[in-house]
Each structure stands twice: as structure tokens, then as C-alpha cells.
Scaffold this active site. Structure first.
Site, mmCIF file in Angstrom:
data_model
loop_
_atom_site.group_PDB
_atom_site.id
_atom_site.type_symbol
_atom_site.label_atom_id
_atom_site.label_comp_id
_atom_site.label_asym_id
_atom_site.label_seq_id
_atom_site.Cartn_x
_atom_site.Cartn_y
_atom_site.Cartn_z
ATOM 1 N N CYS A 39 36.876 33.320 24.865
ATOM 2 C CA CYS A 39 38.326 33.098 24.795
ATOM 3 C C CYS A 39 38.852 32.187 25.892
ATOM 4 O O CYS A 39 39.986 31.732 25.812
ATOM 5 C CB CYS A 39 39.063 34.432 24.858
ATOM 6 S SG CYS A 39 38.765 35.303 26.413
ATOM 7 N N CYS A 43 34.975 41.237 27.625
ATOM 8 C CA CYS A 43 36.054 41.287 28.610
ATOM 9 C C CYS A 43 35.618 42.112 29.817
ATOM 10 O O CYS A 43 35.974 41.801 30.958
ATOM 11 C CB CYS A 43 37.317 41.848 27.972
ATOM 12 S SG CYS A 43 37.676 41.124 26.347
HETATM 13 FE FE1 FES Z 1 40.045 37.100 26.580
HETATM 14 FE FE2 FES Z 1 39.635 39.778 26.518
HETATM 15 S S1 FES Z 1 40.043 38.423 24.841
HETATM 16 S S2 FES Z 1 39.473 38.445 28.180
#
Ligand code: FES
Length: 133
Positions: A41, A110
């Protein structure tokens, strides 16, 4: 991921950490600072540390990440304080996820980001300590 939680549900412990995160911010004049990025992400977590007598005395975080990133970094800062640098280095993402009572599988990266930031901060602390006279 905890089987009982289902694919997208957060545990009460994770919810508690992302709604009331601990140790947000940065350690003043830290002994170690490290960041990591979640490649899926592009979000980033930074952890700063104060080390005393070979132990993590203080840990703080900032993250530009999701709820799981906030919960992970918050729980990790609590988990790491009081541990030796070696013990802190040995923490695995699975340890952190277990502390949170599980995370949705698609959010495990994450937590990995928080652990990566911690490891980078520990390496930085080691380098800085070695550079001292
Ligand atoms: Fe980006 Fe969790 S979706 S850190």
C-alpha cells in the site's frame, strides 16, 4: 489470523489499540530510529527508541497507515519496552499478531511493517552506539 474473528473482523484488543493508541510520537533525541514501508500500500511506520543499560527504555511510533498499522505499532511499543535489544530483535510478526488477538489475514503486512521499523531502529541504535567514542 484468528479463525474465530472471520476474514475482516478485528479483535477487541486490536480495536482497543487503534482507538486508544499508546506511545504515539517520537522519542526526543532517540538512540535509534527506523522506518519501514508496507509494499502492498505504500504506507510507512517509524519507530524511535531510547536504550538504557542494553534495554529498551522507551519506544514511540508514528504511522501513515491503516487501523491495523496503528494497532500493531501501538502494541509493539508496549511489547518491546523492558526487553534487551537482542530480545527485541527476536520478536516476530507472529508474536505481535498474537498479542493483538489476531489480525485479518490481509492486514498481516501492516504488522510486519511495525516489526520492520523496530528492527531498523534497533540496527540504527547499534550503529550509533558503535560510533560513540
Ligand atoms: Fe497500508 Fe495497513 S493497509 S499499512
Amino acid at each position: 489470523m484468528s479463525e474465530e474473528l472471520g476474514p475482516d473482523l478485528y479483535s477487541p484488543r486490536a480495536v482497543e489499540h487503534f482507538t486508544d493508541p499508546r506511545n504515539v510520537g517520537a522519542v526526543a533525541d532517540p538512540d535509534g530510529k527506523g522506518s519501514d514501508v508496507n509494499p502492498s500500500c505504500g504506507d510507512r511506520t517509524t519507530i524511535t527508541l531510547r536504550i538504557g543499560d542494553g534495554h529498551v527504555a522507551e519506544a514511540r511510533f508514528r504511522t501513515f497507515g491503516c487501523a491495523a498499522a496503528i494497532a500493531s505499532a501501538s502494541a509493539l511499543t508496549e511489547l518491546v519496552v523492558g526487553r534487551t535489544a537482542e530480545e527485541a530483535r527476536a520478536l516476530e510478526p507472529a508474536d505481535l499478531i498474537a498479542t493483538l488477538g489476531g489480525l485479518p489475514a490481509r492486514k498481516e503486512g501492516c504488522a510486519l511493517m511495525a516489526v520492520g521499523a523496530l528492527r531498523a531502529a534497533l540496527v540504527d541504535a547499534q550503529v550509533r552506539a558503535g560510533a560513540r567514542p
